[in-house]
Write a protein that holds these residues in place. Structure first.
Motif, short mmCIF file in Angstrom:
data_model
loop_
_atom_site.label_atom_id
_atom_site.label_comp_id
_atom_site.label_asym_id
_atom_site.label_seq_id
_atom_site.Cartn_x
_atom_site.Cartn_y
_atom_site.Cartn_z
N TRP A 114 44.44 40.29 37.90
CA TRP A 114 44.13 40.67 39.28
C TRP A 114 44.74 39.64 40.23
CZ3 TRP A 114 40.74 41.51 35.31
CH2 TRP A 114 40.21 42.80 35.19
N TYR B 194 39.00 46.74 43.34
CA TYR B 194 39.26 46.30 41.96
C TYR B 194 40.36 47.16 41.33
CZ TYR B 194 37.81 46.21 36.93
OH TYR B 194 37.75 46.14 35.56
N ASP C 299 43.88 46.86 43.31
CA ASP C 299 44.58 45.64 42.92
C ASP C 299 45.46 45.91 41.70
OD1 ASP C 299 45.36 43.12 42.00
OD2 ASP C 299 43.50 42.17 42.62
#
Length: 672
Positions: free
Chosen positions: A377, A413, A416
């Motif tokens: 990430w 989340y 990304d």
């Protein structure tokens, strides 16, 4: 993407995209007409397709991934010359006639057969060689202004251009054979997309270079946009008698493989990201396909995924290693490219194998531990320290209190990962796709677009190019229908990450004569099996049990039996600590990590303007707390209170020693 091609050109790089503009004002982004994604499931099974063809007395034979039949669209002379030139995809039922370039779905084919029996000629089906809006026209303008790379006016310019792209050893004969050109205004190579017959230009790809120190990054831009760019680079050079082909992930690799070996070589339009099923008919003639897609673990995983579409029995894979780099790098270092191709491993696996057959893969994972850990990430570096990365084939269970921002967090989340090329499928059963897309677009733009509507098209065009898809379900759905849709998406778009938000909304229509907990266990097991069988990561959002709001959530707080946490590879909990005096504090807790056992917790900072939980760039790095497996990972309230008190004392002391700037505090008048 909008390209203006009048007289003078200016060049700059915007968001890793080449923008070319003329000497007049123009809008740099334009929405191309992209066909809507096909239906969620195949309208007919391969057995039903065969039965229909037999009933209609249409001869056929089975290919590797398609059923071959004589074209019902070609005229009689063409039909003799292009025998069995219509291909029906065994998985989706979509067809393509390579003689007339007519394509459509299974219902279109059936309707055409019925009309032909009545003597009616169908001519209004879409032809694949027709331009989409102005993309072909724009491509032609750029193509006409690009110069053949092998015959630039200045020979030194040719040498410098080839050196920039690392193809100094590629001969002018090879460049001429593949029709590679150079666009001076953009300092980019231009790769054409010709129709299979080579008679018309359908699009092109511009390839630029960005250097960051010693690292080289290639910047790609296509016309039409990526979702409609289906160019098998090198296809017009394929002979009908060719039975072997090499598939590469980049056009530069295709050039060097063909020059070094003389073998038919094709480059996939979207590299390791996706193999569109629309290209499969053009690969049916080959009895042996060697996939050499790159030098890292993601390339190896993509090769195995594509081999399943192409039929593993005819596929061989070049496994990345220190000795088997990407084709361009291997060619530059003087490696024997032909020998590397002949050492490719068969893609098909037997039911029982020995360690000898696994040995090289085991060594590869040991030698590439960082890549094995998965995609990192960029917005959540603290999560990388705990979870190490996002890996295919795993099941992640995510939970959090009602109203804590589960959907908002999981949106960022997933976004990304999507920005890094992870093909993503969203199943939003609780909120509408419009609302979800609005949240993700705001997170993508890092700001409210309501206040800058003039920039909406700019951000929306870039957002549209992401490998992001949405299921059209809403509310309660049958698990079999959802799994079928996910299977279809994996085949069509090479999806590697599926988000289900949330489990409870899928449990209403299950016609099982068992209790509610058993239904949930059945659904969790189905998602677990799907993730493993399809090498696809599934993120499953589950509401927690109704418990005391003052207590922190734990793994046992997940609604249902213990099966969800047992089946999950990872368990993420969004902790929301309510405070009486003001807004609460949020933490992300990793409560289970099957990959290496590390668990822990770190704070999240919510930005209401951008709807993001990622830490601001200028803020201090959040402190990460690792805990043991038997700890629930949540700091005690007493410790948290002490931390808050210490923080307040430190802040008070800091304010005493610092003179605040005007306008620092709310309601303070600002003097000019």
């Amino acid at each position: 993407m909008w390209f203006t091609t009048r007289i003078l050109f200016a060049r700059w790089c915007f968001g890793r995209r080449w923008i070319i503009a003329g000497n007049h004002a123009c809008r740099h982004y334009k929405k191309d007409s992209v066909p809507l994604p096909e239906g969620p499931a195949s309208p007919a099974s391969v057995t039903e397709i065969r039965q229909y063809l037999k009933a209609q007395n249409i001869p056929f034979h089975d290919g590797y991934s398609c059923i071959h039949v004589p074209s019902i669209f070609a005229e009689e002379p063409q039909r003799v010359r292009h025998n069995y030139s219509l291909f029906i995809d065994k998985t989706t039922g979509f067809f393509l006639c390579t003689a007339t370039f007519v394509e459509g779905n299974w219902q279109d084919f059936q309707a055409s057969v019925e009309l032909r029996h009545k003597g009616v000629v169908v001519s209004d089906l879409e032809r694949t060689d027709m331009p989409r809006d102005h993309a072909a026209e724009d491509a032609r303008h750029i193509w006409e202004r690009a110069l053949p790379l092998w015959e630039l006016l200045d020979e030194q310019e040719t040498l410098e251009a080839k050196a920039v792209f690392g193809i100094s050893s590629v001969s002018n004969t090879t460049l001429k054979r593949f029709c590679v050109r150079y666009l001076r205004a953009a300092r980019a190579l231009v790769f054409p997309w010709f129709s299979p017959s080579g008679t018309s230009l359908k699009g092109l790809k511009l390839l630029g270079v960005e250097r960051q120190g010693e690292a080289v990054h290639y910047v790609e831009n296509t016309l039409p946009r990526p979702s409609a760019y289906h160019n098998l680079f090198g296809l017009p050079l394929i002979n009908q008698r060719d039975t072997e082909v090499v598939l590469t992930g980049r056009e530069l690799d295709a050039l060097v493989v063909h020059q070094a070996t003389g073998l038919p070589t094709l480059s996939l339009p979207r590299g390791i990201s996706c193999l569109p099923p629309a290209l499969l008919p053009y690969l049916e003639q080959f009895k042996r396909i060697t996939l050499w897609l790159g030098e890292d673990l993601r390339s190896w995983e993509a090769a195995k995924r594509f081999a399943r579409k192409l039929n593993p029995k005819r596929c061989s894979l070049v496994q990345p290693s220190d000795q088997q780099l990407c084709p361009l790098e291997a060619f530059t270092r003087g490696k024997n490219v032909f020998k590397i191709l002949r050492s490719a491993l068969p893609a098909g696996h037997k039911s029982i194998i020995s360690f000898r057959q696994l040995r090289e893969e085991v060594f590869g994972e040991l030698a590439n531990a960082e890549q094995v850990a998965g995609v990192k990430w960029t917005r959540f570096p603290e999560l990388n320290k705990l979870l190490k990365g996002h890996r295919k084939g795993e099941l992640t269970v995510f939970t959090g209190p009602t109203g804590s921002g589960k959907t908002t967090f999981i949106s960022e989340y997933a976004l990304d990962l999507c920005l890094q090329g992870v093909n993503t499928l969203w199943g939003s059963f609780e909120i509408s796709n419009v609302r979800l897309a609005k949240i993700m677009l705001t997170q993508f733009a890092m700001g409210k677009l309501e206040e800058q509507l003039d920039k909406f098209d700019e951000w929306a065009d870039k957002f549209e190019d992401l490998p992001l898809y949405f299921m059209t379900f809403h509310g309660q759905q049958n698990i079999k229908m959802v799994i079928d849709t996910m299977q279809h998406a994996v085949y069509m778009y090479d999806i590697t990450h599926v988000i289900i938000d949330n489990l409870q909304f899928m449990m209403g229509q299950e016609q099982l004569t068992v209790d509610r907990l058993a239904v949930q266990d059945y659904i969790v097991g189905a998602f677990r099996k799907f993730a493993t069988d399809n090498s696809c990561h599934v993120t499953l959002v589950i509401h927690p049990r109704k418990e005391d709001e003052e207590k922190e959530l734990q793994t046992a707080s997940i609604f249902g039996s213990a099966k969800a946490s047992q089946e999950a590879d990872n368990v993420l909990i969004l902790q929301d600590r309510k405070l009486v005096t003001g807004p609460g504090k949020r933490y992300l807790q990793l409560a289970k990590n099957r990959f290496d056992g590390d668990v822990g917790i770190f704070p999240l900072v919510f930005n209401k303007t951008s709807l993001t939980f990622s830490n601001p760039v200028k803020s201090k790095a959040a402190k990460l707390k690792k805990v043991k497996d038997n700890d629930n990972g949540v700091p005690s309230k007493k410790a948290a209170a002490n931390d808050d008190e210490a923080s307040k004392k430190k802040q008070t002391q800091s304010l005493k020693n610092t003179v605040p700037a005007p306008g620092t505090f709310p309601n303070e008048p600002v003097t000019s």
